[in-house]
Design a protein around this motif. Structure first.
Motif, PDB file in Angstrom:
ATOM      1  N   LEU A  24       0.821  -1.207   0.000  1.00 20.71           N
ATOM      2  CA  LEU A  24       0.000   0.000   0.000  1.00 20.71           C
ATOM      3  C   LEU A  24       0.860   1.264   0.000  1.00 20.71           C
ATOM      4  CD1 LEU A  24      -2.851  -1.021   2.461  1.00 20.71           C
ATOM      5  CD2 LEU A  24      -3.075  -0.586   0.009  1.00 20.71           C
ATOM      6  N   ARG A  25       1.997   1.197   0.700  1.00 25.11           N
ATOM      7  CA  ARG A  25       2.904   2.340   0.722  1.00 25.11           C
ATOM      8  C   ARG A  25       3.453   2.591  -0.697  1.00 25.11           C
ATOM      9  NH1 ARG A  25       6.553   0.681   4.333  1.00 25.11           N
ATOM     10  NH2 ARG A  25       5.376   1.492   6.099  1.00 25.11           N
ATOM     11  N   ALA A  26       3.784   1.504  -1.396  1.00 26.31           N
ATOM     12  CA  ALA A  26       4.287   1.638  -2.774  1.00 26.31           C
ATOM     13  C   ALA A  26       3.205   2.210  -3.685  1.00 26.31           C
ATOM     14  CB  ALA A  26       4.750   0.277  -3.296  1.00 26.31           C
ATOM     15  N   GLU A  27       1.961   1.736  -3.501  1.00 23.82           N
ATOM     16  CA  GLU A  27       0.849   2.251  -4.316  1.00 23.82           C
ATOM     17  C   GLU A  27       0.621   3.734  -4.066  1.00 23.82           C
ATOM     18  OE1 GLU A  27      -2.332  -0.470  -3.225  1.00 23.82           O
ATOM     19  OE2 GLU A  27      -2.253  -1.315  -5.247  1.00 23.82           O
ATOM     20  N   LYS A  28       0.687   4.143  -2.793  1.00 29.13           N
ATOM     21  CA  LYS A  28       0.480   5.546  -2.429  1.00 29.13           C
ATOM     22  C   LYS A  28       1.564   6.426  -3.056  1.00 29.13           C
ATOM     23  CE  LYS A  28      -0.138   8.529   1.647  1.00 29.13           C
ATOM     24  NZ  LYS A  28       1.061   9.367   1.611  1.00 29.13           N
ATOM     25  N   GLU A  29       2.809   5.979  -2.952  1.00 32.04           N
ATOM     26  CA  GLU A  29       3.923   6.748  -3.522  1.00 32.04           C
ATOM     27  C   GLU A  29       3.803   6.841  -5.038  1.00 32.04           C
ATOM     28  OE1 GLU A  29       7.355   4.743  -2.075  1.00 32.04           O
ATOM     29  OE2 GLU A  29       7.182   5.571  -0.032  1.00 32.04           O
ATOM     30  N   HIS A  30       3.377   5.722  -5.662  1.00 31.58           N
ATOM     31  CA  HIS A  30       3.206   5.718  -7.118  1.00 31.58           C
ATOM     32  C   HIS A  30       2.117   6.697  -7.542  1.00 31.58           C
ATOM     33  CE1 HIS A  30       1.457   4.158 -10.941  1.00 31.58           C
ATOM     34  NE2 HIS A  30       2.725   4.115 -11.263  1.00 31.58           N
ATOM     35  N   ALA A  31       0.998   6.690  -6.815  1.00 28.83           N
ATOM     36  CA  ALA A  31      -0.118   7.593  -7.140  1.00 28.83           C
ATOM     37  C   ALA A  31       0.291   9.056  -6.967  1.00 28.83           C
ATOM     38  CB  ALA A  31      -1.319   7.271  -6.254  1.00 28.83           C
ATOM     39  N   GLU A  32       1.023   9.341  -5.897  1.00 32.09           N
ATOM     40  CA  GLU A  32       1.476  10.715  -5.661  1.00 32.09           C
ATOM     41  C   GLU A  32       2.450  11.172  -6.745  1.00 32.09           C
ATOM     42  OE1 GLU A  32       3.093  10.414  -1.750  1.00 32.09           O
ATOM     43  OE2 GLU A  32       1.147  10.741  -0.747  1.00 32.09           O
ATOM     44  N   MET A  33       3.328  10.261  -7.161  1.00 31.03           N
ATOM     45  CA  MET A  33       4.293  10.569  -8.211  1.00 31.03           C
ATOM     46  C   MET A  33       3.574  10.853  -9.530  1.00 31.03           C
ATOM     47  SD  MET A  33       7.493   8.178  -9.421  1.00 31.03           S
ATOM     48  CE  MET A  33       6.395   6.904 -10.086  1.00 31.03           C
ATOM     49  N   GLU A  34       2.567  10.022  -9.840  1.00 36.91           N
ATOM     50  CA  GLU A  34       1.783  10.214 -11.062  1.00 36.91           C
ATOM     51  C   GLU A  34       1.073  11.562 -11.046  1.00 36.91           C
ATOM     52  OE1 GLU A  34       0.749   8.166 -13.998  1.00 36.91           O
ATOM     53  OE2 GLU A  34       2.798   7.632 -13.516  1.00 36.91           O
ATOM     54  N   ALA A  35       0.431  11.889  -9.924  1.00 34.91           N
ATOM     55  CA  ALA A  35      -0.318  13.142  -9.807  1.00 34.91           C
ATOM     56  C   ALA A  35       0.609  14.340  -9.953  1.00 34.91           C
ATOM     57  CB  ALA A  35      -1.044  13.196  -8.465  1.00 34.91           C
ATOM     58  N   SER A  36       1.779  14.257  -9.331  1.00 30.30           N
ATOM     59  CA  SER A  36       2.748  15.353  -9.403  1.00 30.30           C
ATOM     60  C   SER A  36       3.247  15.539 -10.827  1.00 30.30           C
ATOM     61  CB  SER A  36       3.921  15.051  -8.470  1.00 30.30           C
ATOM     62  OG  SER A  36       4.927  16.029  -8.615  1.00 30.30           O
ATOM     63  N   PHE A  37       3.542  14.437 -11.490  1.00 28.28           N
ATOM     64  CA  PHE A  37       4.040  14.495 -12.867  1.00 28.28           C
ATOM     65  C   PHE A  37       3.000  15.099 -13.808  1.00 28.28           C
ATOM     66  CE2 PHE A  37       4.265  12.381 -17.049  1.00 28.28           C
ATOM     67  CZ  PHE A  37       5.488  12.882 -17.481  1.00 28.28           C
ATOM     68  N   LEU A  38       1.751  14.631 -13.695  1.00 27.84           N
ATOM     69  CA  LEU A  38       0.687  15.133 -14.564  1.00 27.84           C
ATOM     70  C   LEU A  38       0.408  16.612 -14.301  1.00 27.84           C
ATOM     71  CD1 LEU A  38      -1.768  12.099 -14.528  1.00 27.84           C
ATOM     72  CD2 LEU A  38      -0.316  12.851 -16.415  1.00 27.84           C
ATOM     73  N   LYS A  39       0.522  17.018 -13.042  1.00 32.39           N
ATOM     74  CA  LYS A  39       0.315  18.423 -12.693  1.00 32.39           C
ATOM     75  C   LYS A  39       1.377  19.295 -13.365  1.00 32.39           C
ATOM     76  CE  LYS A  39      -0.309  21.494  -8.705  1.00 32.39           C
ATOM     77  NZ  LYS A  39      -0.249  21.604  -7.240  1.00 32.39           N
ATOM     78  N   LYS A  40       2.628  18.812 -13.349  1.00 33.08           N
ATOM     79  CA  LYS A  40       3.706  19.562 -14.001  1.00 33.08           C
ATOM     80  C   LYS A  40       3.468  19.673 -15.500  1.00 33.08           C
ATOM     81  CE  LYS A  40       7.349  18.433 -10.675  1.00 33.08           C
ATOM     82  NZ  LYS A  40       8.551  17.600 -10.418  1.00 33.08           N
ATOM     83  N   LEU A  41       3.027  18.582 -16.118  1.00 34.16           N
ATOM     84  CA  LEU A  41       2.747  18.614 -17.551  1.00 34.16           C
ATOM     85  C   LEU A  41       1.620  19.591 -17.877  1.00 34.16           C
ATOM     86  CD1 LEU A  41       2.925  14.986 -19.005  1.00 34.16           C
ATOM     87  CD2 LEU A  41       4.558  16.835 -19.256  1.00 34.16           C
ATOM     88  N   GLU A  42       0.585  19.592 -17.036  1.00 33.31           N
ATOM     89  CA  GLU A  42      -0.540  20.518 -17.249  1.00 33.31           C
ATOM     90  C   GLU A  42      -0.077  21.966 -17.141  1.00 33.31           C
ATOM     91  OE1 GLU A  42      -3.442  19.391 -14.392  1.00 33.31           O
ATOM     92  OE2 GLU A  42      -3.963  17.521 -15.423  1.00 33.31           O
ATOM     93  N   GLU A  43       0.839  22.237 -16.188  1.00 32.40           N
ATOM     94  CA  GLU A  43       1.359  23.598 -16.034  1.00 32.40           C
ATOM     95  C   GLU A  43       2.141  24.028 -17.268  1.00 32.40           C
ATOM     96  OE1 GLU A  43       3.643  23.459 -12.449  1.00 32.40           O
ATOM     97  OE2 GLU A  43       1.869  23.437 -11.126  1.00 32.40           O
ATOM     98  N   ILE A  44       2.938  23.110 -17.811  1.00 32.10           N
ATOM     99  CA  ILE A  44       3.702  23.384 -19.041  1.00 32.10           C
ATOM    100  C   ILE A  44       2.749  23.685 -20.191  1.00 32.10           C
ATOM    101  CG2 ILE A  44       5.238  22.403 -20.776  1.00 32.10           C
ATOM    102  CD1 ILE A  44       6.568  20.814 -18.497  1.00 32.10           C
ATOM    103  N   GLU A  45       1.687  22.867 -20.313  1.00 33.34           N
ATOM    104  CA  GLU A  45       0.703  23.052 -21.385  1.00 33.34           C
ATOM    105  C   GLU A  45       0.018  24.398 -21.263  1.00 33.34           C
ATOM    106  OE1 GLU A  45      -0.684  20.201 -23.941  1.00 33.34           O
ATOM    107  OE2 GLU A  45       1.446  20.624 -23.759  1.00 33.34           O
ATOM    108  N   ARG A  46      -0.336  24.787 -20.007  1.00 35.95           N
ATOM    109  CA  ARG A  46      -1.003  26.078 -19.800  1.00 35.95           C
ATOM    110  C   ARG A  46      -0.096  27.246 -20.180  1.00 35.95           C
ATOM    111  NH1 ARG A  46      -3.289  23.786 -15.095  1.00 35.95           N
ATOM    112  NH2 ARG A  46      -1.644  24.661 -13.794  1.00 35.95           N
ATOM    113  N   ARG A  47       1.169  27.128 -19.825  1.00 36.44           N
ATOM    114  CA  ARG A  47       2.108  28.222 -20.148  1.00 36.44           C
ATOM    115  C   ARG A  47       2.284  28.381 -21.645  1.00 36.44           C
ATOM    116  NH1 ARG A  47       5.269  26.250 -15.662  1.00 36.44           N
ATOM    117  NH2 ARG A  47       6.718  25.213 -17.093  1.00 36.44           N
TER     118      ARG A  47
END
Length: 225
Positions: free
Chosen positions: A200-223
């Motif tokens: 579960l700890r690995a799943e949580k870390e994976h989900a957080e990493m995915e969310a952070s990565f996608l957020k960064k991509l969205e910010e790049i797209e917006r800019r």
């Protein structure tokens, strides 16, 4: 949203409705009971590959060079994800996002269908503890079955099967019930809890990493928008 399969003819009809200015993307999505993102992907694929985009069977193969150039073009600001997908005939933005993530993580981008290093094809016997470790590692490393197989010297199929078993039935599904058992309650509640917490700890870390990565991509797209 419906999970029904949309035919090639319907996809072509939908794309032409949009390109001819007869319907909006939202209206087409509603007509075919799919997401707006699906409609956008049909349009992007059609503009890149024509009607062949909807008749290709199986997974499209991408060379290492194409993957690298697509990622470098995007990172250099030579277009949005949509633009890069159209330019290189990439069938989904999700694929491009995976390549960007691997590149940023200093992982080698390999041609589709190649594994790079040798992967065991014959499985080996594993303990319950090993299966827990294998699943934990696999999830933590973005469900990379090839990398997991190499790390633990098991077959690709074992790495995938263990992960799928866990996703379907939890840690209990990773127990090997063949052969003699000392006791039906061999795994104590504490052992089970420890195993679950690990994964579960690995799943949580994976989900957080995915969310952070996608957020960064969205910010790049917006800019760039």
């Amino acid at each position: 949203m419906s999970k029904r399969k949309i035919s090639t003819e319907d996809k072509l009809y939908a794309v032409n409705l949009y390109l001819d200015g007869k319907e909006s993307q939202c209206r087409i999505a509603s007509m075919f009971d799919v997401s707006k993102a699906s409609v956008q992907q049909w349009i992007r694929n059609y503009e890149s590959m024509g009607s062949n985009a909807f008749t290709l069977k199986g997974n499209k193969k991408y060379s290492k060079e194409l993957k690298q150039q697509a990622v470098l073009d995007y990172l250099a600001g030579r277009g949005s994800q949509d633009d890069i997908c159209k330019k290189y005939g990439i069938r989904s933005k999700a694929k491009l996002q995976i390549w960007i993530k691997k590149y940023n993580g200093h992982e080698e981008l390999k041609s589709s269908g190649t594994g790079g290093s040798t992967i065991m094809t014959k499985g080996r016997k594993t303990t319950f503890e090993e299966r827990i470790e294998i699943v934990q590692y696999c999830i933590a490393h973005d469900y990379n079955y090839a990398k997991t197989a190499e790390q633990y010297q098991v077959s690709y199929q074992q790495a995938r099967n263990y992960t799928m078993k866990y996703k379907a039935g939890g840690v209990e599904a990773l127990r090997d019930n063949r052969g003699k058992r000392k006791s039906p309650n061999e795994m104590s509640e504490l052992e089970k809890l420890r195993a679950e917490v690990k994964i579960l700890r690995a799943e949580k870390e994976h989900a957080e990493m995915e969310a952070s990565f996608l957020k960064k991509l969205e910010e790049i797209e917006r800019r760039r928008g």
